[in-house]
Design an enzyme around this catalytic site. Structure first.
Site, PDB file in Angstrom:
ATOM      1  N   ASP A  31     -19.657   8.628  10.476  1.00  0.00           N
ATOM      2  CA  ASP A  31     -19.368   9.871   9.763  1.00  0.00           C
ATOM      3  C   ASP A  31     -20.296   9.978   8.557  1.00  0.00           C
ATOM      4  OD1 ASP A  31     -16.602  11.864   9.617  1.00  0.00           O
ATOM      5  OD2 ASP A  31     -17.968  11.812   7.900  1.00  0.00           O
ATOM      6  N   ILE A  32     -20.846  11.150   8.349  1.00  0.00           N
ATOM      7  CA  ILE A  32     -21.803  11.363   7.254  1.00  0.00           C
ATOM      8  C   ILE A  32     -21.120  11.262   5.885  1.00  0.00           C
ATOM      9  CG2 ILE A  32     -21.587  13.880   6.956  1.00  0.00           C
ATOM     10  CD1 ILE A  32     -24.656  14.024   7.102  1.00  0.00           C
ATOM     11  N   ASN A  88      -8.082  15.462  14.191  1.00  0.00           N
ATOM     12  CA  ASN A  88      -7.701  16.671  13.459  1.00  0.00           C
ATOM     13  C   ASN A  88      -7.714  17.822  14.466  1.00  0.00           C
ATOM     14  OD1 ASN A  88      -7.537  15.351  10.956  1.00  0.00           O
ATOM     15  ND2 ASN A  88      -9.732  15.572  10.618  1.00  0.00           N
ATOM     16  N   GLU A  96     -12.943  20.485  11.174  1.00  0.00           N
ATOM     17  CA  GLU A  96     -14.087  21.264  10.669  1.00  0.00           C
ATOM     18  C   GLU A  96     -15.160  21.451  11.723  1.00  0.00           C
ATOM     19  OE1 GLU A  96     -15.344  19.153   7.201  1.00  0.00           O
ATOM     20  OE2 GLU A  96     -13.648  19.849   6.003  1.00  0.00           O
ATOM     21  N   HIS A 101     -13.317  15.154  18.770  1.00  0.00           N
ATOM     22  CA  HIS A 101     -13.781  13.831  18.351  1.00  0.00           C
ATOM     23  C   HIS A 101     -12.615  13.047  17.788  1.00  0.00           C
ATOM     24  CE1 HIS A 101     -14.300  16.673  15.015  1.00  0.00           C
ATOM     25  NE2 HIS A 101     -13.976  15.669  14.227  1.00  0.00           N
ATOM     26  N   HIS A 103     -11.612  10.130  15.114  1.00  0.00           N
ATOM     27  CA  HIS A 103     -12.045   9.348  13.948  1.00  0.00           C
ATOM     28  C   HIS A 103     -11.508   7.924  14.084  1.00  0.00           C
ATOM     29  CE1 HIS A 103     -13.061  12.843  11.171  1.00  0.00           C
ATOM     30  NE2 HIS A 103     -12.321  13.467  12.079  1.00  0.00           N
TER      31      HIS A 103
HETATM   32  P1  5GP Z   1     -13.142  17.011  11.459  1.00  0.00           P
HETATM   33  O1  5GP Z   1     -12.740  17.453  10.085  1.00  0.00           O
HETATM   34  O2  5GP Z   1     -13.710  18.139  12.282  1.00  0.00           O
HETATM   35  O3  5GP Z   1     -12.069  16.238  12.174  1.00  0.00           O
HETATM   36  O4  5GP Z   1     -14.285  15.941  11.256  1.00  0.00           O
HETATM   37  C1  5GP Z   1     -15.623  16.266  11.164  1.00  0.00           C
HETATM   38  C2  5GP Z   1     -16.306  15.093  10.531  1.00  0.00           C
HETATM   39  O5  5GP Z   1     -17.684  15.210  10.785  1.00  0.00           O
HETATM   40  C3  5GP Z   1     -16.134  15.034   9.014  1.00  0.00           C
HETATM   41  O6  5GP Z   1     -15.493  13.808   8.656  1.00  0.00           O
HETATM   42  C4  5GP Z   1     -17.551  15.130   8.474  1.00  0.00           C
HETATM   43  O7  5GP Z   1     -17.784  14.264   7.391  1.00  0.00           O
HETATM   44  C5  5GP Z   1     -18.397  14.747   9.674  1.00  0.00           C
HETATM   45  N1  5GP Z   1     -19.700  15.400   9.756  1.00  0.00           N
HETATM   46  C6  5GP Z   1     -19.980  16.712   9.495  1.00  0.00           C
HETATM   47  N2  5GP Z   1     -21.277  16.966   9.721  1.00  0.00           N
HETATM   48  C7  5GP Z   1     -21.839  15.796  10.132  1.00  0.00           C
HETATM   49  C8  5GP Z   1     -23.167  15.425  10.508  1.00  0.00           C
HETATM   50  O8  5GP Z   1     -24.107  16.219  10.515  1.00  0.00           O
HETATM   51  N3  5GP Z   1     -23.370  14.128  10.860  1.00  0.00           N
HETATM   52  C9  5GP Z   1     -22.357  13.211  10.860  1.00  0.00           C
HETATM   53  N4  5GP Z   1     -22.669  11.963  11.225  1.00  0.00           N
HETATM   54  N5  5GP Z   1     -21.088  13.534  10.516  1.00  0.00           N
HETATM   55  C10 5GP Z   1     -20.830  14.808  10.160  1.00  0.00           C
END
Ligand code: 5GP
Ligand code: ZN
Length: 111
Positions: A31-32, A88, A96, A101, A103
């Site tokens: 995760d970034i 999520n 987001e 995916h 985590h």
């Molecule tokens: P969500 O909130 O959709 O469950 O998780 C999305 C995750 O993707 C977030 O934790 C966010 O930090 C991560 N993320 C967003 N953009 C990027 C990216 O360009 N590269 C990586 N490696 N992670 C990302």
């Protein structure tokens, strides 16, 4: 593949990323914006928007995701100490990126 999906672009290597694991069905990358010392994203290559969009034919993809999680936890050294697995789901659930995916979060210091 869905146009304008960030994770499809990562899966297809249109956006360079370091994969910690890849096979025909999944990729795993960091995760970034990590929420813990270990924070991986386990991503099916198939574009599925969220848990809400799963169909019966996705059952193997989702069950296999947990086998990948188990292996990645072991490789990352958090299998014994413990970790969280989190989906999520949709905006109200904190999603987001609308490509499913899982985590894998862990590696906190022992108290
Ligand atoms: P969500 O909130 O959709 O469950 O998780 C999305 C995750 O993707 C977030 O934790 C966010 O930090 C991560 N993320 C967003 N953009 C990027 C990216 O360009 N590269 C990586 N490696 N992670 C990302
Ligand atoms: Zn996608």
């Amino acid at each position: 593949m869905s146009d304008d999906c960030l994770f499809c672009k990562i899966v297809n290597r249109e956006i360079p990323s370091e994969f910690l694991y890849e096979d025909d069905t999944y990729v795993v990358f960091k995760d970034i914006n990590p929420a813990a010392p270990v924070h991986l994203l386990l991503v099916p290559k198939k574009h599925i928007r969220s848990i809400n969009d799963l169909t019966l034919e996705d059952g193997d993809v989702i069950s296999g995701l947990f086998m990948v999680a188990k292996e990645m936890a072991r490789e990352q050294g958090v299998a014994e100490s413990g970790y969280k697995l989190l989906f999520n789901v949709e905006k109200g659930g904190g999603q987001e990126i609308f490509h499913i995916h899982l985590h894998l979060i862990g590696g906190w210091e022992k108290k």
